[in-house]
Design an enzyme around this catalytic site. Structure first.
Site, mmCIF file in Angstrom:
data_model
loop_
_atom_site.group_PDB
_atom_site.id
_atom_site.type_symbol
_atom_site.label_atom_id
_atom_site.label_comp_id
_atom_site.label_asym_id
_atom_site.label_seq_id
_atom_site.Cartn_x
_atom_site.Cartn_y
_atom_site.Cartn_z
ATOM 1 N N THR A 1 0.855 -1.194 0.000
ATOM 2 C CA THR A 1 0.000 0.000 0.000
ATOM 3 C C THR A 1 0.888 1.240 0.000
ATOM 4 O OG1 THR A 1 -0.102 0.045 2.423
ATOM 5 C CG2 THR A 1 -1.863 -1.154 1.275
ATOM 6 N N THR B 1 8.566 0.936 -2.684
ATOM 7 C CA THR B 1 8.358 2.064 -3.597
ATOM 8 C C THR B 1 7.919 3.339 -2.898
ATOM 9 O OG1 THR B 1 6.114 1.253 -3.995
ATOM 10 C CG2 THR B 1 7.829 0.549 -5.525
ATOM 11 N N CYS B 2 7.274 3.183 -1.730
ATOM 12 C CA CYS B 2 6.826 4.386 -1.008
ATOM 13 C C CYS B 2 8.000 5.250 -0.578
ATOM 14 C CB CYS B 2 6.013 3.992 0.219
ATOM 15 S SG CYS B 2 4.449 3.199 -0.188
ATOM 16 N N PHE B 3 9.123 4.574 -0.258
ATOM 17 C CA PHE B 3 10.291 5.293 0.267
ATOM 18 C C PHE B 3 11.444 5.309 -0.732
ATOM 19 C CE2 PHE B 3 8.098 3.018 3.741
ATOM 20 C CZ PHE B 3 7.599 4.115 4.417
#
Length: 860
Positions: free
Chosen positions: A538, A825-827
């Protein structure tokens, strides 16, 4: 017969008679009796003349005889510009004093009002009961019945008396709520159906000193706090525009009183006082509401001129103070104390000037001049004042911009940009009034373009900088993009308020359409929260991946919604044949929402809108040069027709008529470009019209329904659904290409390294050196696939990696070397196992760049 009732006068007569025996120059007792026996109703002049002469002699003769008249009081009555001396005994009534004043001033007793120490004297009270002492001063307010609105004057003066009674050492004090009661009584007297009378009533309130008395009570430090509260409440009655006491058609008339309150409060309280701020907001609201009115009646025009002339002195004074403060602010290196003061001053100045500018209109006259706008004339002096203000503001703004760029580079969080942005907007409001005003202002912006663009990038929606479109050549891409994105709502950080979607990758288009098309527009404005079915990932990385995968499906060549340009497959425009899809208009609305959401979230989706599509969205016409990318064949054919020899074309060698042939699903049909087009031949005289109609039919008429549905969906995401034309009009076509498409060039490995940090590794470790060698040897598509696997970003912003907002990182993974790399991918984080050789590193990295692997392989 007239009867002298005053004991004081009788005592004077008795003293006079005693002196008759010693002074033969005085009239005899019989002569006095003759004078007193005159009937005032029959011979008013003779009676008044003789009485004045007699009283003058009487009181002159007794002026130094206080031994004989020890009980007689002498006091002074102020009447307009002169002072009258009155003598009376303490037991005399105020009514008898009024009789004396009647003889001296010819003001009837019924029209007299005596005010002593802020109190209205009651005629039935004695001089002693009223507190009048020797040498006291009394104010006479006369001729109430001979002046307009006597009742209004009485209530207003009673309000003045009641207000001043709250001060210390006054004889009478009343209930504090009494002043609010009087204000309400006064307002109830104003007729609701007579605008002209409303002015006169409010003039009475100002001229009587009622407004000054209320402000004096509110600002005084010598009265009880409860009295100040009631004074504040009384003033606020005039500021409550929604009050039942103020019908909508009387709002404008209240402006004169509110302006008076503002002037008095400005001199009596601090600029941060809450009542002063409320008063300023009320003035701004009143001016803005009146600026939009149509002035039809003569009385309205006179009132409008009166308001303009009253506001000008405030604006002139405010601009002078503002210019001085801004100069001090610049010289003090933009100190915080001067910043606070400048903020208040610019708000004060703008609240007066902007509505004033709107009320004047656009005269387009040179100075000196007299302006007549819609029947309203502003004095030559008034326009001179405005011109002085304009010149002062330009000079001040130039000095500020000269130093602001260096300040903003040193301090990224510098808050002074708000002041300068507001001042720029204020100056722009004045440019249209004067000839060459816009040119002078444009020269200033061009001279300090770097500082102006730095300020624009710090602007907020409330600054209203849409006027900067007139000076597009001064702005750069970053500034225009920032202004356009201000039209979108801010993203929510609360996940509970976001629009949640659970998507199956295998049916991403169908399920996403259901979620987005059927959603309420407000829920979409709060942001999106996306999850893929049977996956734990997410966050923002998944959202970026969802956008890219979904747009790849929508703009696929197999899809009938859009066509790609032959020479640039990333460029799309609506397909005229898209109506073969039964739900095509719903899908175009869905696409409009999707593109707007991508812009709002700042995600480059790798596609761009063709120029023909953009111009329709912006409401601009499409020319022949605009269709070159979308239909090179049509562009070439039309250009040949326009360049063909006139005689050859007139010979009908081409056999062209005003029709267009369309083939759809194997069926050809002919469409007329204009009425009777099949019978109208193309010749040298009408070929330009033929080309224009052909382009219009191909790119406007045949896709108008699709474009309209797209705009409807796009507008749903904007803060103001009606501002879509402003959004597209504030950008160049190339600007929108950059915002949506990103950088389609090869990913720079050097820039990639520069914006990558290491956790658990060092830049000199073998694994890191092998990693970058493998990346350098990759193809353009492989690098983009690795970047997408790592960050869910396939197309970088035009700024490159610096435009991502944060650096990428490579972390040492604790997993065995048999595992593939894993991304968060969020970071922007890549977890890399310590592979033992360059060959192993290359094998693992090339595997994750494959299309069936790099989608959905990472972690959140």
């Amino acid at each position: 017969m007239f009867v002298v009732e005053s004991p004081g006068f009788a005592a004077a007569l008795k003293c006079l008679r005693r002196k008759l025996q010693r002074d033969s120059g005085f009239p005899s007792k019989r002569k006095l009796d003759e004078i007193l026996s005159i009937n005032p109703e029959q011979d008013k002049f003779s009676f008044s003349h003789r009485m004045r002469s007699l009283r003058k002699k009487c009181f002159k003769s007794t002026s130094g005889l206080h031994d004989d008249l020890s009980g007689v009081l002498q006091f002074f009555v102020r009447v307009s510009s002169r002072t009258i001396v009155i003598r009376a005994l303490p037991e005399d009534t105020v009514k008898l004093v009024q009789d004396q004043l009647n003889a001296k001033t010819r003001i009837p007793q019924s029209e007299q009002r005596l005010v002593f120490e802020c109190r209205l004297l009651c005629p039935d009270f004695t001089v002693a009961e009223s507190g009048i002492k020797n040498n006291s001063s009394i104010q006479l307010i006369g001729r109430l019945k001979s002046t307009p609105l006597p009742g209004a004057w009485m209530v207003a003066n009673e309000l003045v008396s009641a207000t001043r009674s709250y001060f210390p050492r006054k004889l009478v004090s009343t209930d504090c709520s009494y002043i609010e009661y009087l204000v309400n009584i006064f307002l109830e007297m104003i007729p609701n159906d007579d605008v002209h009378s409303a002015w006169r009533y409010l003039d009475v309130f100002v001229f009587s000193g009622a407004s000054a008395a209320l402000v004096s009570l509110y600002a005084s430090s010598k009265v009880h706090s409860s009295a100040k509260v009631h004074a504040e409440n009384a003033i606020k009655i005039f500021l409550r525009l929604d009050s039942e006491l103020w019908p909508s058609h009387l709002f404008r008339q209240s402006l004169t009183v509110v302006l008076e309150f503002y002037k008095l409060l400005s001199a009596a309280v601090s600029r941060s006082d809450r009542l002063l701020l409320s008063c300023r907001r009320a003035i701004s609201s009143l001016l803005e509401s009146t600026a939009t009115l149509e002035y039809v009646h003569c009385n309205d025009k006179r009132w409008h001129l009166r308001v303009l002339e009253e506001i000008l002195p405030y604006v002139r004074h405010s601009s002078g103070v503002l210019a001085l403060n801004l100069s001090q602010w610049v010289s003090s290196n933009f100190s915080h104390d001067n910043f606070i003061c400048a903020s208040v001053l610019i708000e004060d100045f703008s609240s007066f000037l902007s509505p004033l500018r709107a009320g004047i209109g656009r005269p387009c006259l040179s100075l000196p001049c007299t302006c007549e706008q819609a029947g309203i004339k502003l004095s030559e002096n008034g326009f001179r004042w405005l011109h002085i203000i304009f010149v002062e503001l330009l000079d001040t703004m130039g000095r500020c911009l000269g130093q602001v760029e260096e300040k903003m580079l040193r301090d990224d969080k510098w808050a002074g940009s708000t002041i300068l942005l507001t001042l720029l907007t204020t100056i722009n409001d004045l440019t249209e009034i004067f000839p060459q005003g816009e040119n002078v202002f444009h020269a200033l912006l061009a001279k300090h373009s770097r500082a102006v663009n730095a300020l624009i990038r710090k602007a907020k929606h409330s600054h209203g900088l849409w006027w900067i479109r007139k000076h597009r050549d001064v702005t750069n891409f970053e500034s225009r993009r920032h202004l356009a994105l201000l039209m979108f709502p801010d993203e929510l950080q609360d996940f509970e308020e976001m629009h949640e979607m659970l998507i199956d990758r295998s049916s991403i288009l169908t399920e996403s359409f259901e979620y987005i098309y059927n959603a309420d527009a407000l829920s979409l404005q709060g942001g999106l929260f996306v999850e893929f079915k049977n996956e734990e990932a997410t966050g923002p990385g998944v959202l970026r991946e969802w956008f890219c995968l979904l747009c790849r499906e929508i703009f696929n060549d197999a899809n009938v919604l859009f066509r790609s340009c032959p020479l640039d497959r990333r460029r799309f425009y609506p397909n005229p044949a898209s109506d073969v899809e039964p739900l095509y208009l719903r899908y175009f609305m869905f696409c409009g929402r999707l593109i707007a959401l991508a812009l709002m979230h700042g995600i480059q989706i790798g596609i761009v809108l063709d120029r023909t599509f953009y111009l329709q969205l912006a409401g601009r016409p499409i020319s022949l040069d605009d269709v070159q990318d979308a239909d090179p064949f049509l562009h070439s054919s039309c250009k040949k027709i326009l360049e063909m020899d006139a005689e050859l074309l007139d010979s009908d060698v081409l056999g062209l008529t005003f029709v267009r042939e369309i083939e759809r699903l194997g069926v050809r049909r002919t469409v007329e470009l204009c009425y009777g087009g099949k019978d109208k031949s193309v010749n040298s005289g009408n070929r330009q019209r033929y080309v224009d109609l052909m382009i219009r039919h191909c790119f406007v008429t045949s896709t108008s329904a699709q474009v309209k549905s797209f705009l409807t969906g796009f507008s749903d995401i904007l803060c103001d659904p009606l501002s879509h034309k402003l959004f597209f009009g504030s950008l160049d076509p190339e600007d929108l290409d950059r915002m949506l498409g990103g950088d389609d060039g090869s990913v720079s490995v050097k820039d990639w390294k520069k914006h990558t940090d290491y956790n658990g590794y060092k830049a000199s470790d073998n694994q890191i050196c092998w990693f970058w060698k493998v990346v350098e040897c990759m193809s353009k598509d492989q690098r983009r696939s690795l970047l997408f696997f790592w960050t869910s970003v396939k197309f970088l912003p035009l700024e490159g990696f610096s435009g991502l907002g944060s650096k990428l990182s490579i972390c040492r993974s604790s997993k065995s070397v048999d595992h593939l790399p894993v991304s968060q991918t969020c970071f922007y984080q890549l977890s890399l196992p310590p592979y033992p050789s360059h060959a192993t590193m290359k094998k693992r990295l090339l595997f994750v760049t494959q299309a069936h692997v790099n989608s959905g392989f990472g972690e959140p």
